[in-house]
Design a protein around this motif. Sequence first.
Motif, mmCIF file in Angstrom:
data_model
loop_
_atom_site.group_PDB
_atom_site.id
_atom_site.type_symbol
_atom_site.label_atom_id
_atom_site.label_comp_id
_atom_site.label_asym_id
_atom_site.label_seq_id
_atom_site.Cartn_x
_atom_site.Cartn_y
_atom_site.Cartn_z
ATOM 1 N N SER A 1 48.960 38.686 43.750
ATOM 2 C CA SER A 1 47.582 39.085 43.497
ATOM 3 C C SER A 1 47.544 40.011 42.291
ATOM 4 C CB SER A 1 46.994 39.782 44.727
ATOM 5 O OG SER A 1 47.718 40.954 45.007
ATOM 6 N N VAL A 2 46.407 40.044 41.636
ATOM 7 C CA VAL A 2 46.210 40.886 40.472
ATOM 8 C C VAL A 2 46.018 42.321 40.940
ATOM 9 C CG1 VAL A 2 44.754 41.345 38.481
ATOM 10 C CG2 VAL A 2 45.206 38.981 39.185
ATOM 11 N N ILE A 3 46.682 43.255 40.293
ATOM 12 C CA ILE A 3 46.554 44.672 40.638
ATOM 13 C C ILE A 3 45.571 45.311 39.670
ATOM 14 C CG2 ILE A 3 47.768 46.874 40.773
ATOM 15 C CD1 ILE A 3 50.281 45.298 41.488
ATOM 16 N N ASP A 4 44.578 45.979 40.227
ATOM 17 C CA ASP A 4 43.584 46.665 39.413
ATOM 18 C C ASP A 4 44.155 48.025 39.022
ATOM 19 O OD1 ASP A 4 41.356 47.561 38.123
ATOM 20 O OD2 ASP A 4 40.198 47.958 39.957
ATOM 21 N N ASP A 5 44.507 48.194 37.760
ATOM 22 C CA ASP A 5 45.100 49.462 37.315
ATOM 23 C C ASP A 5 44.127 50.329 36.528
ATOM 24 O OD1 ASP A 5 44.964 47.914 35.079
ATOM 25 O OD2 ASP A 5 47.038 48.198 34.457
ATOM 26 N N THR A 6 42.819 50.062 36.675
ATOM 27 C CA THR A 6 41.822 50.864 35.966
ATOM 28 C C THR A 6 41.466 52.129 36.721
ATOM 29 O OG1 THR A 6 40.023 49.610 36.970
ATOM 30 C CG2 THR A 6 40.838 48.847 34.811
ATOM 31 N N GLU A 7 41.757 52.170 38.024
ATOM 32 C CA GLU A 7 41.418 53.340 38.840
ATOM 33 C C GLU A 7 42.554 54.374 38.779
ATOM 34 O OE1 GLU A 7 40.460 52.144 42.780
ATOM 35 O OE2 GLU A 7 39.187 50.519 42.115
ATOM 36 N N ASP A 8 42.240 55.590 39.252
ATOM 37 C CA ASP A 8 43.251 56.628 39.342
ATOM 38 C C ASP A 8 44.257 56.279 40.436
ATOM 39 O OD1 ASP A 8 42.170 58.162 37.336
ATOM 40 O OD2 ASP A 8 40.956 59.387 38.701
ATOM 41 N N LEU A 9 45.447 56.772 40.270
ATOM 42 C CA LEU A 9 46.468 56.557 41.282
ATOM 43 C C LEU A 9 46.147 57.377 42.516
ATOM 44 C CD1 LEU A 9 49.657 56.661 39.043
ATOM 45 C CD2 LEU A 9 48.544 54.656 40.024
ATOM 46 N N PRO A 10 46.489 56.885 43.705
ATOM 47 C CA PRO A 10 46.108 57.565 44.957
ATOM 48 C C PRO A 10 46.967 58.780 45.279
ATOM 49 C CG PRO A 10 47.300 55.577 45.454
ATOM 50 C CD PRO A 10 47.095 55.591 43.974
ATOM 51 N N PHE A 11 47.827 59.206 44.427
ATOM 52 C CA PHE A 11 48.663 60.367 44.736
ATOM 53 C C PHE A 11 48.639 61.383 43.629
ATOM 54 C CE2 PHE A 11 51.276 56.813 43.392
ATOM 55 C CZ PHE A 11 51.890 57.303 42.264
#
Length: 162
Positions: free
Chosen positions: A152-162
Amino acid sequence: MLNVVVLMGRLVADPELRTTQSGLATTTFRIACDRNYAPQGQQRQADFITVVAWRQTAEFVCKYFQKGSLIAIEGSLQTRQYQDKNGNNRTTVEVLASQVSFAGPKAADKPSAASYEQQTANHVREANAAHNAPQAPQGAPEYAQGSADDFSVIDDTEDLPF
């Protein structure tokens, strides 16, 4: 300072063990290392590199390697000056081996002088044979099988959860 050389290539001749006057084992041999790039329409070129090994490393090389053997070497680059038979000053560049490893199958398993094309054809045949091998028992994971739908495609536009 950093002086590290890592090479993999084939021996161009059988290594010969020599002993210094003080009793140290040594050998000098050359390996052929293929270049990564071959101009279109031309054959792949190789560099011939001189390697020097001492003590147990020299004994190991002479005992287990012969012409055509694939060898991996870690060492350092050294230069030295000498005079040739005509009295001319010369400089030579050598690799002083600190670690030597096997990098291919035993000579009995595969011809040692196989060309790049022969090796590639052998690998393709082995891969095809493995692909056509009988299936794993029911319930066993199939790591070699898969399709593009498994990813699946990973959406890397958001902030990382950590």
